[in-house]
Design a protein around this motif. Structure first.
Motif, PDB file in Angstrom:
ATOM      1  N   HIS A 146       0.844  -1.195   0.000  1.00  0.00           N
ATOM      2  CA  HIS A 146       0.000   0.000   0.000  1.00  0.00           C
ATOM      3  C   HIS A 146       0.876   1.241   0.000  1.00  0.00           C
ATOM      4  O   HIS A 146       2.016   1.225   0.467  1.00  0.00           O
ATOM      5  N   ARG A 147       0.332   2.304  -0.549  1.00  0.00           N
ATOM      6  CA  ARG A 147       1.048   3.577  -0.584  1.00  0.00           C
ATOM      7  C   ARG A 147       0.033   4.708  -0.494  1.00  0.00           C
ATOM      8  O   ARG A 147      -1.129   4.576  -0.893  1.00  0.00           O
ATOM      9  N   ASP A 148       0.496   5.828   0.006  1.00  0.00           N
ATOM     10  CA  ASP A 148      -0.335   7.011   0.150  1.00  0.00           C
ATOM     11  C   ASP A 148      -0.689   7.602  -1.220  1.00  0.00           C
ATOM     12  O   ASP A 148       0.033   7.400  -2.198  1.00  0.00           O
ATOM     13  N   ASP A 149      -1.808   8.334  -1.290  1.00  0.00           N
ATOM     14  CA  ASP A 149      -2.237   8.960  -2.545  1.00  0.00           C
ATOM     15  C   ASP A 149      -1.146   9.824  -3.167  1.00  0.00           C
ATOM     16  O   ASP A 149      -1.007   9.895  -4.387  1.00  0.00           O
ATOM     17  N   GLN A 150      -0.384  10.517  -2.312  1.00  0.00           N
ATOM     18  CA  GLN A 150       0.628  11.442  -2.830  1.00  0.00           C
ATOM     19  C   GLN A 150       1.974  10.760  -3.096  1.00  0.00           C
ATOM     20  O   GLN A 150       2.899  11.381  -3.614  1.00  0.00           O
ATOM     21  N   PRO A 203       2.255   4.752   4.992  1.00  0.00           N
ATOM     22  CA  PRO A 203       1.328   5.638   4.278  1.00  0.00           C
ATOM     23  C   PRO A 203       0.468   6.537   5.158  1.00  0.00           C
ATOM     24  O   PRO A 203       0.270   7.703   4.844  1.00  0.00           O
ATOM     25  N   VAL A 204      -0.054   6.040   6.261  1.00  0.00           N
ATOM     26  CA  VAL A 204      -0.945   6.864   7.081  1.00  0.00           C
ATOM     27  C   VAL A 204      -0.209   8.084   7.630  1.00  0.00           C
ATOM     28  O   VAL A 204      -0.761   9.180   7.704  1.00  0.00           O
ATOM     29  N   ASP A 206       2.148   9.657   6.212  1.00  0.00           N
ATOM     30  CA  ASP A 206       2.313  10.624   5.124  1.00  0.00           C
ATOM     31  C   ASP A 206       1.116  11.569   5.037  1.00  0.00           C
ATOM     32  O   ASP A 206       1.262  12.760   4.740  1.00  0.00           O
ATOM     33  N   VAL A 207      -0.076  11.041   5.290  1.00  0.00           N
ATOM     34  CA  VAL A 207      -1.276  11.883   5.246  1.00  0.00           C
ATOM     35  C   VAL A 207      -1.248  12.912   6.366  1.00  0.00           C
ATOM     36  O   VAL A 207      -1.665  14.060   6.186  1.00  0.00           O
ATOM     37  N   SER A 210       0.544  15.837   5.301  1.00  0.00           N
ATOM     38  CA  SER A 210      -0.284  16.674   4.429  1.00  0.00           C
ATOM     39  C   SER A 210      -1.185  17.589   5.257  1.00  0.00           C
ATOM     40  O   SER A 210      -1.430  18.742   4.893  1.00  0.00           O
ATOM     41  N   ALA A 264      -7.435  11.860   1.338  1.00  0.00           N
ATOM     42  CA  ALA A 264      -6.773  10.957   2.271  1.00  0.00           C
ATOM     43  C   ALA A 264      -7.164   9.523   1.936  1.00  0.00           C
ATOM     44  O   ALA A 264      -8.333   9.157   2.026  1.00  0.00           O
ATOM     45  N   ARG A 266      -5.326   5.312   0.848  1.00  0.00           N
ATOM     46  CA  ARG A 266      -4.176   4.485   0.512  1.00  0.00           C
ATOM     47  C   ARG A 266      -4.543   3.586  -0.667  1.00  0.00           C
ATOM     48  O   ARG A 266      -5.664   3.085  -0.764  1.00  0.00           O
TER      49      ARG A 266
END
Length: 299
Positions: A146-150, A203-204, A206-207, A210, A264, A266
């Motif tokens: 999994h990876r963050d949207d950005q 990933p979480v 990273d949000v 943001s 927000a 993943r």
């Protein structure tokens, strides 16, 4: 060129050190080095160079490693053609999956695979960051990551990426929290709240960074817990707020509310070496993962 030596070169590209290659393939480090030197003699080009006490690939080495993927994929296709003469896919398929992804998908995957008794799925939960994913493809046929949207996409030059689903990340609040009465939560309304997050690099988290850019206030992270089950308990007991994946959270213990104005989520994807799905058994398991993800997203 000796195919076995090409395979060693690819392993060195994936694993980074001669010691790691030797450990993975049950060789001695000196045997690996000897075979790499023999490959260099075969091609007449320097493929490695000293780096500290180890070796690293030269530009020519990286180029040949990429071509080695194509050669080994062709061999996998030949093997797959032989498999097609058998009535059904068979064999062991190794799957690495991050823990909350396993909570979301693994039981359904194994249920689907009961219809194919000649394929054995061996799963391992791995708490992986995005940068660790390419190395895992050296040990597993399929890596559910999994990876963050950005976050940048996974490398598609030497791997195959299969999207499964995008899971929104919502704000988890204690049931009696004032913001739980709202349909959506503004980032500014969370300023001053104690946060429960995951380790840096996941990933979480990273949000959350943001959110800091959006509000100008850095969230105060009071605990870092990678297990979302534990985080839910702490949120429910009033120790802070958190970002939790929408499809995985237990709505009987916490209130989930979307964030306004912040994308927000993943992205859950399967990463595999090029040519891995040429094996019918691997393709069968991948298809089952895609089908299970569609079921989860449609709930």
């Amino acid at each position: 060129m000796d195919v076995r030596r090409l395979r060693l070169l690819r392993e060195l590209a994936d694993r980074g050190t001669v010691t790691a290659v030797a450990k993975a393939l049950s060789y001695t480090p000196s045997a690996v080095s000897q075979q790499i030197r023999a490959l260099q003699a075969e091609v007449g080009v320097q493929l490695t160079e000293p780096a500290g006490r180890g070796l690293r690939l030269t530009d020519a080495g990286w180029s040949l490693a990429a071509r080695a993927d194509e050669v080994l994929a062709a061999l996998d296709r030949a093997e797959a053609e032989l498999d097609s003469y058998r009535s059904t896919p068979r064999g062991v398929v190794r799957v690495a999956i991050f823990p909350s992804g396993a909570f979301l998908l693994l039981s359904g995957l194994l249920q689907r695979m009961r219809a194919h008794p000649k394929v054995r799925v061996e799963c391992r939960d791995v708490d992986m960051t995005p940068v660790e994913v390419p190395e895992l493809t050296a040990d597993f046929d399929l890596v559910v990551a999994h990876r963050d949207d950005q976050a940048p996409p996974f490398d598609s030059e030497r791997t195959t990426i299969t999207p499964l689903l995008r899971e929104p990340l919502d704000v988890a609040l204690p049931l009696g929290h004032p913001l739980a009465a709202k349909e959506r939560v503004e980032p500014a309304e969370l300023v001053g709240e104690p946060w429960l997050s995951v380790d840096v690099g996941f990933p979480v988290d990273d949000v959350l960074r943001s959110l800091a850019v959006r509000t100008g206030v850095r969230p105060e992270v009071v605990q870092r817990i990678n297990d979302f089950r534990i985080t839910e308990v702490l949120v429910a007991d009033g120790f802070g707020v958190a970002l939790l994946p929408r499809y995985s959270a237990n709505l009987r213990t916490v209130a989930l509310r979307p964030l306004s104005g912040v994308r927000a989520g993943r992205n859950i994807e399967v990463v595999s070496r090029r040519g891995a799905t040429e094996r019918p058994a691997v393709q069968l398991v991948l298809d089952a993962l895609v089908a299970e993800a569609e079921t989860v997203a449609g709930r």
